[in-house]
Motif scaffolding. Sequence first.
Motif, PDB file in Angstrom:
ATOM      1  N   GLY A 178       0.798  -1.218   0.000  1.00  0.00           N
ATOM      2  CA  GLY A 178       0.000   0.000   0.000  1.00  0.00           C
ATOM      3  C   GLY A 178       0.829   1.265   0.000  1.00  0.00           C
ATOM      4  N   CYS A 179       0.136   2.405  -0.021  1.00  0.00           N
ATOM      5  CA  CYS A 179       0.820   3.696   0.048  1.00  0.00           C
ATOM      6  C   CYS A 179      -0.118   4.739   0.613  1.00  0.00           C
ATOM      7  CB  CYS A 179       1.292   4.130  -1.346  1.00  0.00           C
ATOM      8  SG  CYS A 179       2.202   5.691  -1.281  1.00  0.00           S
ATOM      9  N   ASP A 180       0.396   5.543   1.536  1.00  0.00           N
ATOM     10  CA  ASP A 180      -0.418   6.596   2.166  1.00  0.00           C
ATOM     11  C   ASP A 180      -0.028   7.988   1.691  1.00  0.00           C
ATOM     12  OD1 ASP A 180      -1.751   4.698   3.574  1.00  0.00           O
ATOM     13  OD2 ASP A 180      -0.788   5.108   5.516  1.00  0.00           O
ATOM     14  N   LYS A 181       0.796   8.076   0.669  1.00  0.00           N
ATOM     15  CA  LYS A 181       1.341   9.382   0.299  1.00  0.00           C
ATOM     16  C   LYS A 181       0.377  10.251  -0.494  1.00  0.00           C
ATOM     17  CE  LYS A 181       5.395   9.954   2.009  1.00  0.00           C
ATOM     18  NZ  LYS A 181       5.632  11.148   2.822  1.00  0.00           N
ATOM     19  N   PHE A 182      -0.474   9.615  -1.286  1.00  0.00           N
ATOM     20  CA  PHE A 182      -1.436  10.374  -2.091  1.00  0.00           C
ATOM     21  C   PHE A 182      -0.811  11.501  -2.908  1.00  0.00           C
ATOM     22  CE2 PHE A 182      -4.159   8.173   0.900  1.00  0.00           C
ATOM     23  CZ  PHE A 182      -5.204   7.754   0.092  1.00  0.00           C
ATOM     24  N   CYS A 183       0.214  11.180  -3.665  1.00  0.00           N
ATOM     25  CA  CYS A 183       0.686  12.126  -4.671  1.00  0.00           C
ATOM     26  C   CYS A 183      -0.513  12.363  -5.588  1.00  0.00           C
ATOM     27  CB  CYS A 183       1.864  11.542  -5.434  1.00  0.00           C
ATOM     28  SG  CYS A 183       3.246  11.153  -4.339  1.00  0.00           S
ATOM     29  N   THR A 184      -0.712  13.606  -6.011  1.00  0.00           N
ATOM     30  CA  THR A 184      -2.010  13.944  -6.625  1.00  0.00           C
ATOM     31  C   THR A 184      -2.238  13.308  -7.994  1.00  0.00           C
ATOM     32  OG1 THR A 184      -1.011  15.979  -7.456  1.00  0.00           O
ATOM     33  CG2 THR A 184      -2.251  16.138  -5.399  1.00  0.00           C
ATOM     34  N   TYR A 185      -1.163  12.776  -8.617  1.00  0.00           N
ATOM     35  CA  TYR A 185      -1.302  12.164  -9.949  1.00  0.00           C
ATOM     36  C   TYR A 185      -1.466  10.652  -9.886  1.00  0.00           C
ATOM     37  CZ  TYR A 185       3.560  11.507  -8.630  1.00  0.00           C
ATOM     38  OH  TYR A 185       4.675  11.196  -7.925  1.00  0.00           O
ATOM     39  N   CYS A 186      -1.364  10.047  -8.696  1.00  0.00           N
ATOM     40  CA  CYS A 186      -1.061   8.617  -8.616  1.00  0.00           C
ATOM     41  C   CYS A 186      -2.241   7.745  -8.185  1.00  0.00           C
ATOM     42  CB  CYS A 186       0.099   8.419  -7.646  1.00  0.00           C
ATOM     43  SG  CYS A 186       0.674   6.714  -7.582  1.00  0.00           S
ATOM     44  N   VAL A 187      -2.425   6.616  -8.866  1.00  0.00           N
ATOM     45  CA  VAL A 187      -3.520   5.685  -8.542  1.00  0.00           C
ATOM     46  C   VAL A 187      -3.164   4.703  -7.417  1.00  0.00           C
ATOM     47  CG1 VAL A 187      -4.589   5.636 -10.831  1.00  0.00           C
ATOM     48  CG2 VAL A 187      -2.769   4.026 -10.307  1.00  0.00           C
ATOM     49  N   VAL A 188      -1.892   4.579  -7.100  1.00  0.00           N
ATOM     50  CA  VAL A 188      -1.472   3.494  -6.201  1.00  0.00           C
ATOM     51  C   VAL A 188      -2.200   3.501  -4.843  1.00  0.00           C
ATOM     52  CG1 VAL A 188       0.498   2.457  -4.985  1.00  0.00           C
ATOM     53  CG2 VAL A 188       0.720   3.148  -7.381  1.00  0.00           C
ATOM     54  N   PRO A 189      -2.374   4.662  -4.186  1.00  0.00           N
ATOM     55  CA  PRO A 189      -3.089   4.616  -2.904  1.00  0.00           C
ATOM     56  C   PRO A 189      -4.511   4.066  -3.047  1.00  0.00           C
ATOM     57  CG  PRO A 189      -1.914   6.686  -3.142  1.00  0.00           C
ATOM     58  CD  PRO A 189      -1.837   6.010  -4.482  1.00  0.00           C
ATOM     59  N   PHE A 190      -5.095   4.189  -4.247  1.00  0.00           N
ATOM     60  CA  PHE A 190      -6.454   3.673  -4.474  1.00  0.00           C
ATOM     61  C   PHE A 190      -6.438   2.206  -4.873  1.00  0.00           C
ATOM     62  CE2 PHE A 190      -6.229   8.185  -5.498  1.00  0.00           C
ATOM     63  CZ  PHE A 190      -7.144   8.696  -4.593  1.00  0.00           C
ATOM     64  N   GLY A 222       8.786  -1.885  -1.410  1.00  0.00           N
ATOM     65  CA  GLY A 222       7.652  -1.130  -0.873  1.00  0.00           C
ATOM     66  C   GLY A 222       7.532   0.144  -1.690  1.00  0.00           C
ATOM     67  N   GLN A 223       6.339   0.731  -1.765  1.00  0.00           N
ATOM     68  CA  GLN A 223       6.196   1.989  -2.520  1.00  0.00           C
ATOM     69  C   GLN A 223       6.917   3.133  -1.831  1.00  0.00           C
ATOM     70  OE1 GLN A 223       5.458   2.241  -5.372  1.00  0.00           O
ATOM     71  NE2 GLN A 223       4.013   0.633  -5.907  1.00  0.00           N
ATOM     72  N   ASN A 224       7.061   3.021  -0.512  1.00  0.00           N
ATOM     73  CA  ASN A 224       7.773   4.048   0.238  1.00  0.00           C
ATOM     74  C   ASN A 224       8.414   3.323   1.423  1.00  0.00           C
ATOM     75  OD1 ASN A 224       8.626   6.174   1.782  1.00  0.00           O
ATOM     76  ND2 ASN A 224       6.577   7.000   2.167  1.00  0.00           N
ATOM     77  N   SER A 258      12.683   4.596  -2.256  1.00  0.00           N
ATOM     78  CA  SER A 258      12.832   5.588  -1.185  1.00  0.00           C
ATOM     79  C   SER A 258      12.020   6.829  -1.521  1.00  0.00           C
ATOM     80  CB  SER A 258      14.286   6.043  -1.078  1.00  0.00           C
ATOM     81  OG  SER A 258      15.116   4.963  -0.834  1.00  0.00           O
ATOM     82  N   HIS A 259      11.598   7.529  -0.482  1.00  0.00           N
ATOM     83  CA  HIS A 259      10.901   8.806  -0.678  1.00  0.00           C
ATOM     84  C   HIS A 259      11.778   9.936  -0.130  1.00  0.00           C
ATOM     85  CE1 HIS A 259       7.965  12.001  -0.491  1.00  0.00           C
ATOM     86  NE2 HIS A 259       7.171  11.274  -1.237  1.00  0.00           N
ATOM     87  N   PRO A 260      12.012  10.972  -0.940  1.00  0.00           N
ATOM     88  CA  PRO A 260      12.956  12.030  -0.547  1.00  0.00           C
ATOM     89  C   PRO A 260      12.590  12.721   0.775  1.00  0.00           C
ATOM     90  CG  PRO A 260      12.354  12.246  -2.856  1.00  0.00           C
ATOM     91  CD  PRO A 260      11.489  11.167  -2.298  1.00  0.00           C
ATOM     92  N   ASN A 297       1.840  17.224  -4.452  1.00  0.00           N
ATOM     93  CA  ASN A 297       1.812  16.776  -3.050  1.00  0.00           C
ATOM     94  C   ASN A 297       2.992  15.851  -2.732  1.00  0.00           C
ATOM     95  OD1 ASN A 297       0.816  16.564  -0.418  1.00  0.00           O
ATOM     96  ND2 ASN A 297      -0.296  14.674  -0.895  1.00  0.00           N
ATOM     97  N   ARG A 298       4.149  16.187  -3.268  1.00  0.00           N
ATOM     98  CA  ARG A 298       5.309  15.343  -3.004  1.00  0.00           C
ATOM     99  C   ARG A 298       5.896  15.615  -1.604  1.00  0.00           C
ATOM    100  NH1 ARG A 298       6.549  10.624  -5.127  1.00  0.00           N
ATOM    101  NH2 ARG A 298       8.777  11.022  -4.989  1.00  0.00           N
ATOM    102  N   THR A 299       5.516  16.695  -0.991  1.00  0.00           N
ATOM    103  CA  THR A 299       5.888  17.034   0.400  1.00  0.00           C
ATOM    104  C   THR A 299       7.372  17.364   0.618  1.00  0.00           C
ATOM    105  OG1 THR A 299       6.236  14.778   1.241  1.00  0.00           O
ATOM    106  CG2 THR A 299       3.965  15.623   1.318  1.00  0.00           C
TER     107      THR A 299
END
Length: 462
Positions: A178-190, A222-224, A258-260, A297-299
């Motif tokens: 899974g992924c909780d980041k919700f980058c605004t372009y990305c389907v993965v969290p869904f 892992g996605q992150n 990794s996530h920056p 929303n890359r944070t």
Amino acid sequence: MPTIDLPVLDPQQASQAEAPFHSTGTGRRVYVETYGCQMNVSDSEIVLGVLHQSGYERADSVEEADVVLLNTCAIRDNAEKKIHERLRHLNFFKKKREDMVIGVLGCMAERLRKDLLDKDVVDIVVGPDEYRRVPELVAGAQGGDKGIAVKLSRVETYDDIEPLRTEGISAWVSIMRGCDKFCTYCVVPFTRGRERSRSLPLITDELKRLWDTGFKEVTLLGQNVDSYRDEDNNADFADLLIASARAVPNMRIRYTTSHPQDMSDRVIEAMGEYDNICKYIHLPFQSGSDRILELMNRTYTVERYLDRIRKIREVMPDCALSTDVITGFCTETEEDHQATLDLMRTVRYDGAYMFAYSPRDNTKAYKWGDDVPDEVKKRRLDEVIALQNEIAAEINQGEIGRTHEVLVEGPSKRNASEWKGRSDTNKTVIFPHDDVRGYVVGDLVKVRIDRSTSATLFGELV
Ligand code: SAH
Ligand code: SF4
Ligand code: F3S
């Protein structure tokens, strides 16, 4: 990392879910075709593991199979187009073999759900967190009932499922889903649902078993990965890396992604400390413009990103780096695009996965429209690719004269008298086959580089 998915049960449900054991598969053969990211590769092995427990055998082609499963990706529109095309093709097989069961698994199953089941050729649709139910659904389809299972879970990690891996020297090990980041372009969290981690001791046990059965390299997935968290053992990703490096001290250990924002100093320092953790990091930046990063929303900002690069190079001066880039995200201007090229010139990546923005239904950015014309996206993408190729060629030119320790993977595709392997820094290295020394797949050999391209190093054994 290219893409992923799964369904969820609570732990109690999980153990119940194992109970209805469908041995309906005895003698039947299943072929799984995998698209998308390494998480899907790993999931296909889990699905095969589940089916194996029910008596199914693995088939090597559609022609030999009674059950054909496509494990799909939904990350960009063209990933989905490929699957629709494949389903049309499978329809021809099914016309000849009416008893053949065809299933769609993975992220596209989770995204499109019943729409997929409405297609004549598709018998079952199973999302990433419902793979325990595949035998039951296949059995139903054999009896003429179409089936769908697409619930996402907060807890499913398939911790107790033994993946049916293809023999080899490199293994994929999912450490979280899974992924909780919700980058605004990305389907993965869904498509993959909420983030959840496997337990540390179960992961290190798996690594030891892999070493004992002949695997020489693992990639933790892992996605992150930086948000890996095992509460019971109070462990984060740095702890997992250290525990893994110690559990299998002669195994090469890689990980992605990794996530920056979340990559900690401790993770970087752990990599520097253990020789068996490979000196290669995939650190997607997506855009070199702070304005676009915020919209995505890359944070993180470009400054934070460059701070991570500085830290990595301070601890591991020779660490190789790769990245992901998106061109033509909504509202991206020529100036934003130049900022992306500038960041690439500043960091100088060894490799990159580069994409034109593809709007995905239901994501936040979808509502903002897709205002950069396709030809502009494509032109920017071409510029990004050209720059990356130039930089990678220069970096690889600088490898000439250096010696790498290479894990031998086998004969090269182009020429059987040459073999290929990968350096610690994840570069493909080609070298002459040498009967006299008699090295075998899985050995570590030393190769001195004497030639290179933007993608490959060539050398002689030393
Ligand atoms: N979890 C990883 C990425 C997984 S998806 C991370 O955050 O880095 C792999 C890559 O696909 C992403 O890094 C991104 O560059 C690209 N991608 C994701 N959604 C996309 C979209 N809608 N259009 C184009 N590229 C996309
Ligand atoms: Fe998608 Fe962002 Fe999660 Fe990566 S971190 S999978 S890009 S939402
Ligand atoms: Fe992986 Fe594609 Fe799903 S990249 S997570 S298979 S959308």
